[in-house]
Motif scaffolding. Sequence first.
Motif, mmCIF file in Angstrom:
data_model
loop_
_atom_site.group_PDB
_atom_site.id
_atom_site.type_symbol
_atom_site.label_atom_id
_atom_site.label_comp_id
_atom_site.label_asym_id
_atom_site.label_seq_id
_atom_site.Cartn_x
_atom_site.Cartn_y
_atom_site.Cartn_z
ATOM 1 N N ILE A 130 -24.732 -75.557 14.934
ATOM 2 C CA ILE A 130 -23.467 -75.531 15.681
ATOM 3 C C ILE A 130 -23.700 -75.095 17.120
ATOM 4 O O ILE A 130 -23.104 -75.643 18.051
ATOM 5 C CB ILE A 130 -22.450 -74.608 14.967
ATOM 6 N N THR A 131 -24.594 -74.126 17.316
ATOM 7 C CA THR A 131 -24.905 -73.654 18.670
ATOM 8 C C THR A 131 -25.522 -74.775 19.495
ATOM 9 O O THR A 131 -25.157 -74.974 20.658
ATOM 10 C CB THR A 131 -25.859 -72.438 18.595
ATOM 11 N N GLN A 132 -26.461 -75.527 18.887
ATOM 12 C CA GLN A 132 -27.077 -76.645 19.606
ATOM 13 C C GLN A 132 -26.059 -77.738 19.910
ATOM 14 O O GLN A 132 -26.038 -78.307 21.006
ATOM 15 C CB GLN A 132 -28.236 -77.222 18.791
ATOM 16 N N GLU A 133 -25.192 -78.013 18.937
ATOM 17 C CA GLU A 133 -24.154 -79.023 19.154
ATOM 18 C C GLU A 133 -23.227 -78.586 20.280
ATOM 19 O O GLU A 133 -22.859 -79.384 21.146
ATOM 20 C CB GLU A 133 -23.360 -79.240 17.865
ATOM 21 N N ASN A 134 -22.875 -77.311 20.286
ATOM 22 C CA ASN A 134 -21.997 -76.780 21.323
ATOM 23 C C ASN A 134 -22.656 -76.882 22.699
ATOM 24 O O ASN A 134 -22.009 -77.268 23.677
ATOM 25 C CB ASN A 134 -21.638 -75.322 21.008
ATOM 26 N N ALA A 135 -23.955 -76.566 22.761
ATOM 27 C CA ALA A 135 -24.669 -76.668 24.036
ATOM 28 C C ALA A 135 -24.647 -78.108 24.540
ATOM 29 O O ALA A 135 -24.447 -78.349 25.742
ATOM 30 C CB ALA A 135 -26.106 -76.174 23.874
ATOM 31 N N GLY A 136 -24.839 -79.062 23.631
ATOM 32 C CA GLY A 136 -24.776 -80.470 24.015
ATOM 33 C C GLY A 136 -23.400 -80.858 24.535
ATOM 34 O O GLY A 136 -23.280 -81.592 25.520
ATOM 35 N N LEU A 137 -22.373 -80.338 23.899
ATOM 36 C CA LEU A 137 -21.000 -80.635 24.339
ATOM 37 C C LEU A 137 -20.723 -80.018 25.703
ATOM 38 O O LEU A 137 -20.071 -80.641 26.559
ATOM 39 C CB LEU A 137 -19.993 -80.135 23.303
ATOM 40 N N VAL A 138 -21.213 -78.805 25.919
ATOM 41 C CA VAL A 138 -21.022 -78.144 27.219
ATOM 42 C C VAL A 138 -21.708 -78.957 28.308
ATOM 43 O O VAL A 138 -21.139 -79.185 29.381
ATOM 44 C CB VAL A 138 -21.553 -76.688 27.175
ATOM 45 N N MET A 139 -22.941 -79.415 28.026
ATOM 46 C CA MET A 139 -23.660 -80.243 29.012
ATOM 47 C C MET A 139 -22.904 -81.551 29.262
ATOM 48 O O MET A 139 -22.793 -82.003 30.399
ATOM 49 C CB MET A 139 -25.080 -80.534 28.528
ATOM 50 N N GLY A 140 -22.383 -82.138 28.182
ATOM 51 C CA GLY A 140 -21.612 -83.368 28.327
ATOM 52 C C GLY A 140 -20.362 -83.148 29.169
ATOM 53 O O GLY A 140 -20.014 -83.980 30.008
ATOM 54 N N ASN A 141 -19.708 -82.006 28.964
ATOM 55 C CA ASN A 141 -18.516 -81.687 29.748
ATOM 56 C C ASN A 141 -18.870 -81.489 31.216
ATOM 57 O O ASN A 141 -18.135 -81.922 32.109
ATOM 58 C CB ASN A 141 -17.829 -80.429 29.202
ATOM 59 N N ALA A 142 -20.010 -80.824 31.475
ATOM 60 C CA ALA A 142 -20.434 -80.615 32.859
ATOM 61 C C ALA A 142 -20.689 -81.960 33.531
ATOM 62 O O ALA A 142 -20.300 -82.172 34.687
ATOM 63 C CB ALA A 142 -21.686 -79.742 32.902
ATOM 64 N N SER A 143 -21.309 -82.882 32.799
ATOM 65 C CA SER A 143 -21.573 -84.211 33.335
ATOM 66 C C SER A 143 -20.258 -84.929 33.644
ATOM 67 O O SER A 143 -20.125 -85.582 34.682
ATOM 68 C CB SER A 143 -22.399 -85.003 32.329
ATOM 69 N N GLN A 144 -19.302 -84.799 32.743
ATOM 70 C CA GLN A 144 -17.992 -85.432 32.956
ATOM 71 C C GLN A 144 -17.282 -84.802 34.163
ATOM 72 O O GLN A 144 -16.617 -85.499 34.927
ATOM 73 C CB GLN A 144 -17.121 -85.300 31.702
ATOM 74 N N ASP A 145 -17.434 -83.481 34.312
ATOM 75 C CA ASP A 145 -16.818 -82.800 35.461
ATOM 76 C C ASP A 145 -17.384 -83.336 36.774
ATOM 77 O O ASP A 145 -16.652 -83.538 37.750
ATOM 78 C CB ASP A 145 -17.038 -81.283 35.374
ATOM 79 N N VAL A 146 -18.700 -83.580 36.809
ATOM 80 C CA VAL A 146 -19.332 -84.136 38.008
ATOM 81 C C VAL A 146 -18.768 -85.535 38.278
ATOM 82 O O VAL A 146 -18.444 -85.873 39.424
ATOM 83 C CB VAL A 146 -20.870 -84.174 37.845
ATOM 84 N N LYS A 147 -18.633 -86.337 37.240
ATOM 85 C CA LYS A 147 -18.088 -87.690 37.415
ATOM 86 C C LYS A 147 -16.652 -87.627 37.939
ATOM 87 O O LYS A 147 -16.271 -88.408 38.816
ATOM 88 C CB LYS A 147 -18.136 -88.458 36.102
ATOM 89 N N ILE A 148 -15.866 -86.708 37.393
ATOM 90 C CA ILE A 148 -14.464 -86.569 37.834
ATOM 91 C C ILE A 148 -14.419 -86.175 39.302
ATOM 92 O O ILE A 148 -13.646 -86.739 40.086
ATOM 93 C CB ILE A 148 -13.721 -85.546 36.950
ATOM 94 N N THR A 149 -15.247 -85.228 39.706
ATOM 95 C CA THR A 149 -15.284 -84.781 41.106
ATOM 96 C C THR A 149 -15.681 -85.941 42.014
ATOM 97 O O THR A 149 -15.075 -86.151 43.075
ATOM 98 C CB THR A 149 -16.270 -83.601 41.270
ATOM 99 N N THR A 150 -16.682 -86.720 41.607
ATOM 100 C CA THR A 150 -17.127 -87.876 42.393
ATOM 101 C C THR A 150 -15.996 -88.888 42.536
ATOM 102 O O THR A 150 -15.739 -89.405 43.633
ATOM 103 C CB THR A 150 -18.358 -88.532 41.730
ATOM 104 N N LEU A 151 -15.301 -89.162 41.424
ATOM 105 C CA LEU A 151 -14.186 -90.114 41.470
ATOM 106 C C LEU A 151 -13.036 -89.596 42.344
ATOM 107 O O LEU A 151 -12.398 -90.381 43.065
ATOM 108 C CB LEU A 151 -13.694 -90.423 40.054
ATOM 109 N N GLU A 152 -12.783 -88.305 42.281
ATOM 110 C CA GLU A 152 -11.728 -87.728 43.133
ATOM 111 C C GLU A 152 -12.088 -87.884 44.605
ATOM 112 O O GLU A 152 -11.227 -88.200 45.440
ATOM 113 C CB GLU A 152 -11.517 -86.249 42.782
ATOM 114 N N GLN A 153 -13.385 -87.662 44.928
ATOM 115 C CA GLN A 153 -13.827 -87.820 46.319
ATOM 116 C C GLN A 153 -13.702 -89.276 46.767
ATOM 117 O O GLN A 153 -13.239 -89.566 47.873
ATOM 118 C CB GLN A 153 -15.274 -87.326 46.482
ATOM 119 N N GLU A 154 -14.116 -90.200 45.891
ATOM 120 C CA GLU A 154 -14.002 -91.621 46.212
ATOM 121 C C GLU A 154 -12.544 -92.021 46.378
ATOM 122 O O GLU A 154 -12.206 -92.807 47.280
ATOM 123 C CB GLU A 154 -14.661 -92.468 45.119
#
Length: 115
Positions: free
Chosen positions: A74-98
Amino acid sequence: MILITDETGRVTLRTNEPTETQRQKGEEVADLPTPESREGKRAVLYLDADNQPYYQYVDAPLSEEDTRKKLDEITQENAGLVMGNASQDVKITTLEQENATLTMKIAQLEANANV
């Protein structure tokens, strides 16, 4: 073999050498069915209304080792989800800037068209 049950039919005592009281209170059974092996479950012996034995399968508690393994998974799965969320946050920020850049360009084009 004598089986003694509680009010739900769950076998609470099974003995091959019953006392007289146990013999009077219990049910004599020649053979028990073989319980199935089900992962994560344990077999609980019951008697039905016709005093025939059967098993119900209930969740088995995890051992300490299995609990640790599950927690690690569960800890490893959670870490993967956190990383996935961080990646999505970067994409959202990029799209907001665009979006902001495109909005400014549209405003400039509209201003130039009105001149």
